[in-house]
Each structure stands twice: as C-alpha cells, then as structure tokens.
Design an enzyme around this catalytic site. Structure first.
Site, PDB file in Angstrom:
ATOM      1  CE  LYS A  23     -38.254   7.236  53.902  1.00 28.79           C
ATOM      2  NZ  LYS A  23     -37.764   7.801  52.643  1.00 28.79           N
ATOM      3  CG  ASP A  78     -32.228   8.230  50.825  1.00 21.75           C
ATOM      4  OD1 ASP A  78     -32.891   7.314  51.328  1.00 21.75           O
ATOM      5  OD2 ASP A  78     -32.670   9.379  50.632  1.00 21.75           O
ATOM      6  CD  GLN A  96     -39.549  10.082  50.407  1.00 23.85           C
ATOM      7  OE1 GLN A  96     -38.793   9.956  51.363  1.00 23.85           O
ATOM      8  NE2 GLN A  96     -40.004   9.049  49.747  1.00 23.85           N
TER       9      GLN A  96
END
Ligand code: GUN
Length: 293
Positions: free
Chosen positions: A52, A119, A96
């Site tokens: 990422k 997200d 995460q």
C-alpha cells in the site's frame, strides 16, 4: 480459450489515471495523504501494508506510516486514531486488520472519522453502501467490479454466487453486485451452507472469498463461468526458496480450463484492492478540497 483477467495490467491503467488526479490535487494545494496504522508483527499484514505504501509513493500520494508494537494498548491506538481524525492534512485513515489479540478492532473501525474511512469499514459507510448511496466503495469488492467491467464481463441479470460472508469481502461484494447498475442476482453461501457445490455450480459468476487454499475445485464450477479468486493463502511449497507460496481459494490449474474467464493469484484481485484504496484516498482529498472552496 480461457480469458485470464490480469489485475496487473488493469491496476497499472487505473494507477495512471489516479496519478493524474493526485497531481491535480497537489497543484490545487491539497497534497493527498493516507495514514496507515499497522500494529504487531504479522508477516502477511507487513507485506500488504508495504504494498500500500509503495503504491502511494508511485502515485504521488503522501503516506504517513504508523508501525506500532504488538503490546500497544487500546488507549494508545485510540489516541493515535483521534489525532489522525483531527489532522486536516490527512485524508484517509487505515488500520490494518486483524489487530493482535487483546485489541478491539471493531472499536477502532467505529472510531475512524467516516469521511476518512477509505476502507469503507465504518458502520455509517457500510449503511450508506447498503442503501445504495455509498460515500466510499469497499476496496476489494470495488476492485472486483472494475475487473468485471473493464474485462467486458456481463453482470446484469446473471447469477453471481459469493462464497464467503466476511465484512471485508463477501458481504459488501453481495451488496455491490445486487445494487442498481450492477443488477446481478446474488446468492451468498459459506462454510456452513449445505451442498455448497450444488450452489456454486449455479454461478454464472463465482466470487471465491472463503479463505481456504484451493477450496474451489473443478466439480464446483459450471462450464463457461467467470471465476474471481479473492484468496491470499500462504501454503507450503518445498520447491520455493522461502518454502511457501501464495495460493488462491481456487484450484486454478483444474478450474481454469472450464471457465470463460478467471483471475489469477497472485496478480489478480489483490492489486485491484490497492488501486481502489488509492481511488478512495483521492476521493476523500477531493471532498476536503471542495469543502475548503
Ligand atoms: N485486512 C485484510 N484486508 C484488509 C483491508 O482491505 N484493509 C484493512 N484495513 N485491513 C485488511
């Protein structure tokens, strides 16, 4: 001939488009920025986060990296999220998952400012998605939709079977595919479904997101189906220097010959997920620019 839908080529195309948008935002005085929180030492999570961050760098998006030890307390993590929520120079905040045991991931998801929830995990954003008015699209499902659309796969009116019901992939995937504009007929099934193979064999489009290596075998797939493999499973492979390799949820070698189209692992959905994360970050930055003007 089976069409292999390469995430590599599509993600590269999308990245080119997004780099232009990132430069435009920067020139308008809003350099887009994504904060990435990673707690603990899970090797898989470290690889995902590194990818990422690398993608941010390629696109000209500033990434602000917070790597925290596994013994970080809930309070410390929440204080960091609060700080990032309030920082006007940060447009996206990503933590995460999964978090190390002892930390409450659901609380963190609910704490992230929904306007920075790139997200699309926050209940507010999932609610908007379910109502057909999304502010962000969930990254993996949105990446799959991009693959289908750019691969000229017809979705409307067809039977999509989603194997897996996770909050990250299966459930939001079912919402997106059944939404107006996509117009698939969707079945969600999972490890507790009776006679799974009978259900998956009905799929015109099969999305495999069950998290078990090589779970989908040739007998579970109809001739001419489109198969999308979301699996990212590390399995032993003595022929590799590392002793392991990445395997999808689909037994590619035996399933591919039956398919109209299939996505590979690696080089498939995973790259598209990251491209969609970048797209969401730029959308969040764009909205903050629009608000400032
Ligand atoms: N863990 C597995 N996939 C994801 C993802 O897309 N985002 C975050 N934050 N964690 C994950």
């Amino acid at each position: 001939m089976t069409l292999v839908l390469s995430g590599r080529e599509l993600a590269r195309q999308i990245e080119e488009e997004l780099a232009v948008e990132a430069a435009r935002l920067k020139n308008s005085g809003v350099p887009p920025a994504l904060a990435v929180i990673l707690v603990g030492e899970d090797p898989g999570s470290h690889v995902y986060v590194a990818n990422k961050i690398k993608t941010c760098q390629r696109l000209g998006i500033r990434s602000v990296d917070h790597k925290l030890p596994a013994d970080t307390t809930q309070k410390e993590l929440e204080t960091l999220v609060e700080m990032l929520n309030m920082d006007p120079a940060i447009h996206g905040v990503l933590c995460q998952m999964p978090l190390p045991s002892g930390l409450d991931g659901q609380r963190i998801i609910r704490m992230i400012n929904p306007a920075k929830d790139v997200d699309c995990f926050h209940p507010y954003n999932v609610g908007l998605l379910a109502m057909g008015h999304p502010a962000f699209l969930p990254c993996t499902p949105a990446g799959i939709v991009e693959m289908l659309v750019r691969g000229h796969i017809e979705v409307a009116g067809r039977h999509a079977v989603v194997l897996g019901r996770s909050n990250i992939v299966g459930r939001p995937m079912s919402i997106l595919l059944s939404a107006k504009g996509m117009d698939a007929t969707v079945t969600v099934c999972h490890s507790r479904s009776k006679d799974l193979a009978a259900i998956t064999r009905q799929a015109d489009i099969l999305i495999a997101a069950i998290g078990q290596p090589l779970f989908v075998t040739a007998d579970m797939v109809r001739e001419g189906a489109v198969v999308v493999d979301v699996g990212m499973n590390r399995i032993p492979d003595p022929t590799r220097p590392s002793g392991t390799r990445l395997a999808g949820d689909v037994d590619f070698d035996n399933v591919a010959p039956k398919c109209h189209a299939i996505t590979p692992v690696p080089g498939g959905v995973g790259l598209m997920t990251i491209a969609m994360l970048m797209k969401n970050t730029l959308a969040a930055a764009e909205r903050s620019l629009a608000q400032a003007n």
